[in-house]
Design a protein around this motif. Structure first.
Motif, PDB file in Angstrom:
ATOM      1  N   LEU A  19      27.213  39.868  37.844  1.00  0.00           N
ATOM      2  CA  LEU A  19      28.547  40.376  37.255  1.00  0.00           C
ATOM      3  C   LEU A  19      29.776  39.636  37.723  1.00  0.00           C
ATOM      4  O   LEU A  19      30.772  39.492  37.034  1.00  0.00           O
ATOM      5  CB  LEU A  19      28.697  41.774  37.499  1.00  0.00           C
ATOM      6  N   ILE A  20      29.629  39.289  39.067  1.00  0.00           N
ATOM      7  CA  ILE A  20      30.731  38.588  39.536  1.00  0.00           C
ATOM      8  C   ILE A  20      31.102  37.350  38.716  1.00  0.00           C
ATOM      9  O   ILE A  20      32.144  36.948  38.393  1.00  0.00           O
ATOM     10  CB  ILE A  20      30.653  38.200  41.074  1.00  0.00           C
ATOM     11  N   ASP A  21      29.951  36.796  38.252  1.00  0.00           N
ATOM     12  CA  ASP A  21      29.995  35.218  37.636  1.00  0.00           C
ATOM     13  C   ASP A  21      30.602  35.663  36.098  1.00  0.00           C
ATOM     14  O   ASP A  21      31.433  34.809  35.818  1.00  0.00           O
ATOM     15  CB  ASP A  21      28.968  34.605  37.511  1.00  0.00           C
ATOM     16  N   ARG A  22      30.215  36.786  35.571  1.00  0.00           N
ATOM     17  CA  ARG A  22      30.821  37.149  34.256  1.00  0.00           C
ATOM     18  C   ARG A  22      32.186  37.540  34.342  1.00  0.00           C
ATOM     19  O   ARG A  22      32.949  36.997  33.408  1.00  0.00           O
ATOM     20  CB  ARG A  22      29.742  37.984  33.670  1.00  0.00           C
ATOM     21  N   LEU A  23      32.676  38.212  35.435  1.00  0.00           N
ATOM     22  CA  LEU A  23      34.156  38.479  35.467  1.00  0.00           C
ATOM     23  C   LEU A  23      35.064  37.275  35.577  1.00  0.00           C
ATOM     24  O   LEU A  23      36.019  37.204  35.215  1.00  0.00           O
ATOM     25  CB  LEU A  23      34.173  39.746  36.437  1.00  0.00           C
ATOM     26  N   ALA A  24      34.275  36.407  36.769  1.00  0.00           N
ATOM     27  CA  ALA A  24      35.218  35.122  36.807  1.00  0.00           C
ATOM     28  C   ALA A  24      35.281  34.346  35.660  1.00  0.00           C
ATOM     29  O   ALA A  24      36.380  33.320  35.666  1.00  0.00           O
ATOM     30  CB  ALA A  24      34.616  34.477  38.219  1.00  0.00           C
ATOM     31  N   ALA A  25      34.191  34.463  34.790  1.00  0.00           N
ATOM     32  CA  ALA A  25      34.293  33.493  33.626  1.00  0.00           C
ATOM     33  C   ALA A  25      35.636  33.908  32.570  1.00  0.00           C
ATOM     34  O   ALA A  25      35.956  33.414  32.049  1.00  0.00           O
ATOM     35  CB  ALA A  25      33.038  33.376  32.860  1.00  0.00           C
TER      36      ALA A  25
END
Length: 127
Positions: A19-25
């Motif tokens: 989820l962190i990666d998705r939000l950072a994208a």
């Protein structure tokens, strides 16, 4: 003489890291702040990096795949003997947290450090 390995004060589950990666994208680099404040209780809040004003008293607990995770000084005093694990559960995210609208929210799980881990953290000056 064996040197004890310092335990992580914050860690994340694979679901939280995804989820962190998705939000950072979507939003660029992000950060977390654990405050124990009023509006969203003690939920960890995710913000674009630089958009949450940190105080000189906030404590950097660690980084989760490069994402900084801060905690307010009063909360740190309360939780310093505890390892925090960032996880994801179904539900609505905090009103001001970036995961709001994703159908999931960040959630903190915790465990108390062992006596050995506390001694290691004290020796390193972390608590």
């Amino acid at each position: 003489m064996t040197t004890a390995i310092q335990p992580a004060q914050v860690q994340a589950t694979p679901a939280a890291l995804e989820l962190i990666d998705r939000l950072a994208a979507k939003h660029g680099p992000v950060m977390f702040h654990q405050s124990g404040g009023c509006c969203d209780g003690s939920s960890p809040m995710c913000y674009p990096q630089g958009e949450f004003p940190l105080s000189d008293h906030d404590v950097l607990l660690g980084k989760l795949n490069g994402t900084p995770f801060y905690i307010s000084a009063p909360q740190f005093e309360y939780w310093k003997h505890t390892q925090l694990t960032l996880d994801v559960v179904n539900g609505r995210g905090g009103m001001f947290s970036l995961e709001n609208g994703e159908g999931v929210r960040f959630h903190i799980r915790s465990r108390i450090f062992t006596d050995e881990e506390i001694a290691t953290l004290r020796a390193s000056g972390r608590i």
